[in-house]
Design an enzyme around this catalytic site. Structure first.
Site, mmCIF file in Angstrom:
data_model
loop_
_atom_site.group_PDB
_atom_site.id
_atom_site.type_symbol
_atom_site.label_atom_id
_atom_site.label_comp_id
_atom_site.label_asym_id
_atom_site.label_seq_id
_atom_site.Cartn_x
_atom_site.Cartn_y
_atom_site.Cartn_z
ATOM 1 N N THR A 159 1.779 29.189 -17.091
ATOM 2 C CA THR A 159 1.222 27.649 -16.965
ATOM 3 C C THR A 159 1.814 26.946 -18.038
ATOM 4 O OG1 THR A 159 -0.718 28.219 -15.888
ATOM 5 C CG2 THR A 159 -0.908 26.278 -16.868
ATOM 6 N N VAL A 188 -7.438 28.103 -6.201
ATOM 7 C CA VAL A 188 -7.412 27.093 -7.285
ATOM 8 C C VAL A 188 -7.814 27.644 -8.417
ATOM 9 C CG1 VAL A 188 -8.060 24.889 -7.780
ATOM 10 C CG2 VAL A 188 -7.715 25.206 -5.491
ATOM 11 N N GLY A 213 -7.286 31.656 -14.686
ATOM 12 C CA GLY A 213 -7.971 30.614 -14.487
ATOM 13 C C GLY A 213 -9.634 30.703 -13.998
HETATM 14 N N1 GLY Z 1 -4.165 28.955 -15.657
HETATM 15 C C1 GLY Z 1 -3.711 28.865 -14.275
HETATM 16 C C2 GLY Z 1 -4.318 29.325 -13.271
HETATM 17 O O1 GLY Z 1 -5.176 30.169 -13.348
HETATM 18 O O2 GLY Z 1 -4.073 28.853 -12.223
#
Ligand code: GLY
Length: 295
Positions: A159, A188, A213
């Site tokens: 990211t 997401v 995430g």
């Molecule tokens: N840090 C990016 C994601 O987990 O989508």
């Protein structure tokens, strides 16, 4: 004035091209700050350079979800009025960070593809071609290793993100991602979630995260680091929260600045290609300070 940019935390050593691109991103973004531009324009510009490159997991280089569709997330926040914009799962647009900035100027904070794409189209944002052979091949290989998906999932996140402090004392943060290497359609992560992937408040600091995430969301990592910054410097604030993240199985890298312009680039992973630009010049490295879990 200060700009800090990252190109993702992970276990794979970043190559020279990613370090060069980070340098370019810092140089373009810092030029905006030097010319008196806003913190948001500097953050957006530095992230767009990385999205356009196709070599990070964002914009043109974003991962495909398991159904072969590239759904991208991005967010941006400014610390004076706490205005924020975020886009979830946008398809076919090269610069999701621009979409996030447009959403910030709408009455809303978060929008998904359906309306976000209309906003992007009405602002003539650049389109992204269909996934190329290389991306489809990468996805096929990932699918073949079904039993190793969790391992793949933990390898390399890439990211991208930026935090900045301008000459007027305004802070800003942004991030853009194609998610993680293996993910279900519609998944997401933290990047578009204000308080998880990014946070900025002028009287405290600004944070942008990279990593798994799911765990970053569980801890509201950016907001938690921001609250730590009220009583400790960026290094300590980040270490405290990254250790807590490790306890719930998380892996991440963070870039943090406070209102005084002190900053930290810290990761639990082996690497986090990242760097900073300030009046003394630009520094880019494949890793900065690694925090090991303390159970
Ligand atoms: N840090 C990016 C994601 O987990 O989508």
């Amino acid at each position: 004035m200060l700009l800090v940019v990252h190109g993702g935390a992970g276990e794979r050593m970043p190559d020279i091209n990613s370090l060069k691109k980070l340098y370019e991103s810092l140089s373009s973004g810092y030029k905006i700050l030097s010319n008196g531009g806003t913190v948001l324009d500097a953050v957006t510009e530095s992230i767009m350079v990385l999205e356009n490159s196709g070599i990070f997991n964002a914009g043109a280089g974003g991962n495909l979800q398991l159904d072969g569709v590239r759904r991208l997330d991005a967010s941006i926040m400014e610390g004076k009025y706490l205005k924020a914009g975020s886009v979830i799962g946008i398809e076919g647009i090269r610069n999701p960070i621009k979409v996030a900035q447009l959403i910030m100027d709408s009455p809303h904070v978060m929008l998904t593809h359906m309306v976000a794409r209309k906003i992007a189209d009405s602002n003539n944002l650049e389109l992204l071609p269909e996934p190329d052979k290389k991306s489809l091949e990468k996805l096929r290989n990932i699918k073949k290793k079904e039993k190793e998906l969790v391992k793949i999932f933990k390898q390399y996140f890439s990211t991208v993100g930026a935090v900045a402090l301008d000459r007027y004392g305004n802070l800003g943060a942004g991030a853009s991602t194609g998610g993680i290497p293996a993910m279900l359609p519609g998944r997401v992560g933290d990047t578009p979630i204000i308080g998880a992937g990014i946070y900025a408040e002028n009287s405290i600091g600004a944070i942008s995260c990279s990593g798994i995430g799911e765990n970053i969301i569980r801890l509201s990592l950016s907001k938690e680091i921001c609250m730590n910054l009220k009583i400790m410097p960026p290094h300590n604030a980040a270490v405290l929260s990254l250790r807590r993240l490790s306890k719930i199985g998380g892996e991440a890298g963070v870039i943090v600045i406070n209102k005084k312009g002190q900053f930290a680039l810290i990761h639990t992973t082996k690497y986090m290609a990242s760097g900073y630009a300030h009046k003394k010049g630009i520094v880019v490295k494949e890793s900065f300070k690694r925090v090991l879990p303390s159970f």
